[in-house]
Write a protein that holds these residues in place. Structure first.
Motif, PDB file in Angstrom:
ATOM      1  N   LYS A  66       0.844  -1.185   0.000  1.00 31.33           N
ATOM      2  CA  LYS A  66       0.000   0.000   0.000  1.00 31.33           C
ATOM      3  C   LYS A  66       0.879   1.235   0.000  1.00 31.33           C
ATOM      4  CE  LYS A  66      -3.731   2.107   2.633  1.00 31.33           C
ATOM      5  NZ  LYS A  66      -4.553   2.044   3.839  1.00 31.33           N
ATOM      6  N   SER A  67       0.394   2.310  -0.572  1.00 31.64           N
ATOM      7  CA  SER A  67       1.132   3.564  -0.596  1.00 31.64           C
ATOM      8  C   SER A  67       0.267   4.658   0.028  1.00 31.64           C
ATOM      9  CB  SER A  67       1.480   3.922  -2.045  1.00 31.64           C
ATOM     10  OG  SER A  67       2.291   5.063  -2.092  1.00 31.64           O
ATOM     11  N   ILE A  68       0.852   5.398   0.986  1.00 31.07           N
ATOM     12  CA  ILE A  68       0.154   6.514   1.623  1.00 31.07           C
ATOM     13  C   ILE A  68       1.050   7.742   1.569  1.00 31.07           C
ATOM     14  CG2 ILE A  68      -1.189   4.999   3.151  1.00 31.07           C
ATOM     15  CD1 ILE A  68       0.685   5.881   5.463  1.00 31.07           C
ATOM     16  N   GLU A  71       2.177  12.731   5.029  1.00 29.69           N
ATOM     17  CA  GLU A  71       1.301  13.398   5.994  1.00 29.69           C
ATOM     18  C   GLU A  71       0.462  12.363   6.758  1.00 29.69           C
ATOM     19  OE1 GLU A  71      -2.496  16.371   5.723  1.00 29.69           O
ATOM     20  OE2 GLU A  71      -0.756  16.883   4.490  1.00 29.69           O
ATOM     21  N   GLU A  72      -0.074  11.369   6.038  1.00 30.83           N
ATOM     22  CA  GLU A  72      -0.831  10.300   6.697  1.00 30.83           C
ATOM     23  C   GLU A  72       0.084   9.496   7.624  1.00 30.83           C
ATOM     24  OE1 GLU A  72      -3.997   8.243   4.022  1.00 30.83           O
ATOM     25  OE2 GLU A  72      -2.426   9.015   2.683  1.00 30.83           O
ATOM     26  N   ALA A  73       1.297   9.226   7.157  1.00 26.88           N
ATOM     27  CA  ALA A  73       2.254   8.469   7.964  1.00 26.88           C
ATOM     28  C   ALA A  73       2.592   9.228   9.242  1.00 26.88           C
ATOM     29  CB  ALA A  73       3.515   8.195   7.155  1.00 26.88           C
ATOM     30  N   LYS A  74       2.790  10.529   9.146  1.00 23.55           N
ATOM     31  CA  LYS A  74       3.120  11.340  10.322  1.00 23.55           C
ATOM     32  C   LYS A  74       2.020  11.226  11.378  1.00 23.55           C
ATOM     33  CE  LYS A  74       4.542  15.952  11.737  1.00 23.55           C
ATOM     34  NZ  LYS A  74       3.500  16.550  12.547  1.00 23.55           N
ATOM     35  N   VAL A 127       7.764   2.085   4.950  1.00 25.07           N
ATOM     36  CA  VAL A 127       9.031   2.245   4.238  1.00 25.07           C
ATOM     37  C   VAL A 127       9.085   3.652   3.650  1.00 25.07           C
ATOM     38  CG1 VAL A 127      10.460   1.354   2.360  1.00 25.07           C
ATOM     39  CG2 VAL A 127       9.005  -0.213   3.652  1.00 25.07           C
ATOM     40  N   TYR A 128      10.215   4.335   3.872  1.00 26.16           N
ATOM     41  CA  TYR A 128      10.402   5.650   3.255  1.00 26.16           C
ATOM     42  C   TYR A 128      11.855   5.823   2.829  1.00 26.16           C
ATOM     43  CZ  TYR A 128      12.830   7.615   7.330  1.00 26.16           C
ATOM     44  OH  TYR A 128      13.748   7.872   8.318  1.00 26.16           O
ATOM     45  N   CYS A 129      12.092   6.822   1.983  1.00 27.36           N
ATOM     46  CA  CYS A 129      13.456   7.154   1.536  1.00 27.36           C
ATOM     47  C   CYS A 129      13.588   8.678   1.505  1.00 27.36           C
ATOM     48  CB  CYS A 129      13.744   6.508   0.174  1.00 27.36           C
ATOM     49  SG  CYS A 129      12.681   7.119  -1.151  1.00 27.36           S
ATOM     50  N   ASN A 149       2.383  -6.793   4.987  1.00 29.89           N
ATOM     51  CA  ASN A 149       1.854  -5.499   5.450  1.00 29.89           C
ATOM     52  C   ASN A 149       2.839  -4.369   5.193  1.00 29.89           C
ATOM     53  OD1 ASN A 149      -0.719  -6.276   6.571  1.00 29.89           O
ATOM     54  ND2 ASN A 149       0.452  -7.403   8.100  1.00 29.89           N
ATOM     55  N   ILE A 150       3.240  -4.213   3.952  1.00 24.33           N
ATOM     56  CA  ILE A 150       4.182  -3.157   3.579  1.00 24.33           C
ATOM     57  C   ILE A 150       3.390  -1.907   3.204  1.00 24.33           C
ATOM     58  CG2 ILE A 150       6.000  -2.469   1.966  1.00 24.33           C
ATOM     59  CD1 ILE A 150       6.805  -4.758   3.820  1.00 24.33           C
ATOM     60  N   ILE A 151       3.783  -0.787   3.807  1.00 24.20           N
ATOM     61  CA  ILE A 151       3.154   0.491   3.491  1.00 24.20           C
ATOM     62  C   ILE A 151       4.264   1.464   3.102  1.00 24.20           C
ATOM     63  CG2 ILE A 151       1.695   2.375   4.304  1.00 24.20           C
ATOM     64  CD1 ILE A 151       0.572   0.271   6.356  1.00 24.20           C
ATOM     65  N   GLU A 152       4.251   1.895   1.862  1.00 24.38           N
ATOM     66  CA  GLU A 152       5.248   2.823   1.337  1.00 24.38           C
ATOM     67  C   GLU A 152       4.707   4.226   1.572  1.00 24.38           C
ATOM     68  OE1 GLU A 152       6.823   5.658  -1.186  1.00 24.38           O
ATOM     69  OE2 GLU A 152       4.875   4.825  -1.696  1.00 24.38           O
ATOM     70  N   CYS A 153       5.542   5.099   2.173  1.00 20.86           N
ATOM     71  CA  CYS A 153       5.029   6.433   2.512  1.00 20.86           C
ATOM     72  C   CYS A 153       5.861   7.571   1.925  1.00 20.86           C
ATOM     73  CB  CYS A 153       4.838   6.572   4.017  1.00 20.86           C
ATOM     74  SG  CYS A 153       6.200   6.070   5.056  1.00 20.86           S
TER      75      CYS A 153
END
Length: 165
Positions: A66-68, A71-74, A127-129, A149-153
């Motif tokens: 999933k990609s979010i 801002e949602e991740a924060k 996961v972020y870069c 359950n990988i979420i790319e942010c």
């Protein structure tokens, strides 16, 4: 342009296209033999779901992440929870400042074996870069390895909170 020159030009152009197609086919065949990971589809949007897969012998094993938005991740990271935050930038970038609580696993180190730091394949992993390119690549590779359950942010460039050094 004379007819003969036109025919010669057309023949050369067709030959170049055929050689290009054959070279691309050979690359894909070699890639499939080596069981590399490839992005095979996706969707756009703030909560997009992307698919990635392994190509062993041409068979597709589809995995999703999933990609979010950052801002949602924060908002999620403001509440302690049973999740991991993974920074996939280089070590020097991580040392220069990272999201509090994040662990470091460079994208280049995520190959075909599960990273030691990620023991539970059902754990929620954000996961972020820096900008979002490497995090998408890393999320696809982890999903293809069986992480569920990988979420790319995206990238830390969009992070508005404090950073830890």
């Amino acid at each position: 342009m004379k007819k003969r020159t036109r025919l010669l030009f057309t023949g050369t152009l067709i030959s170049a296209v055929v050689v290009g197609v054959l070279a691309a086919y050979r690359f894909v065949s070699v890639t499939m033999e080596k069981k590399t990971i490839a992005i095979i589809g996706g969707a756009d949007g703030p909560t997009a779901v992307f698919t990635a897969g392994r190509l062993p012998g041409g068979k597709k094993e589809v995995a999703e992440y999933k990609s979010i938005s950052m801002e949602e991740a924060k908002t999620i990271f403001e509440t302690p929870g049973d999740y991991l935050i993974v920074d996939v930038r280089r070590a020097d970038e991580f040392a220069g400042g990272h999201i509090p609580g994040a662990i470091h696993i460079a994208n280049e180190e995520i190959l075909t074996t599960e990273p030691e730091e990620l023991q539970d394949k059902n754990q929620v992993i954000y996961v972020y870069c820096r900008s979002g390119r490497r995090s998408k690549e890393a999320a696809g590779k982890l999903a293809a390895m069986g992480y569920t359950n990988i979420i790319e942010c995206g990238g830390i460039l969009d992070w508005t909170g404090d950073v830890e050094k």
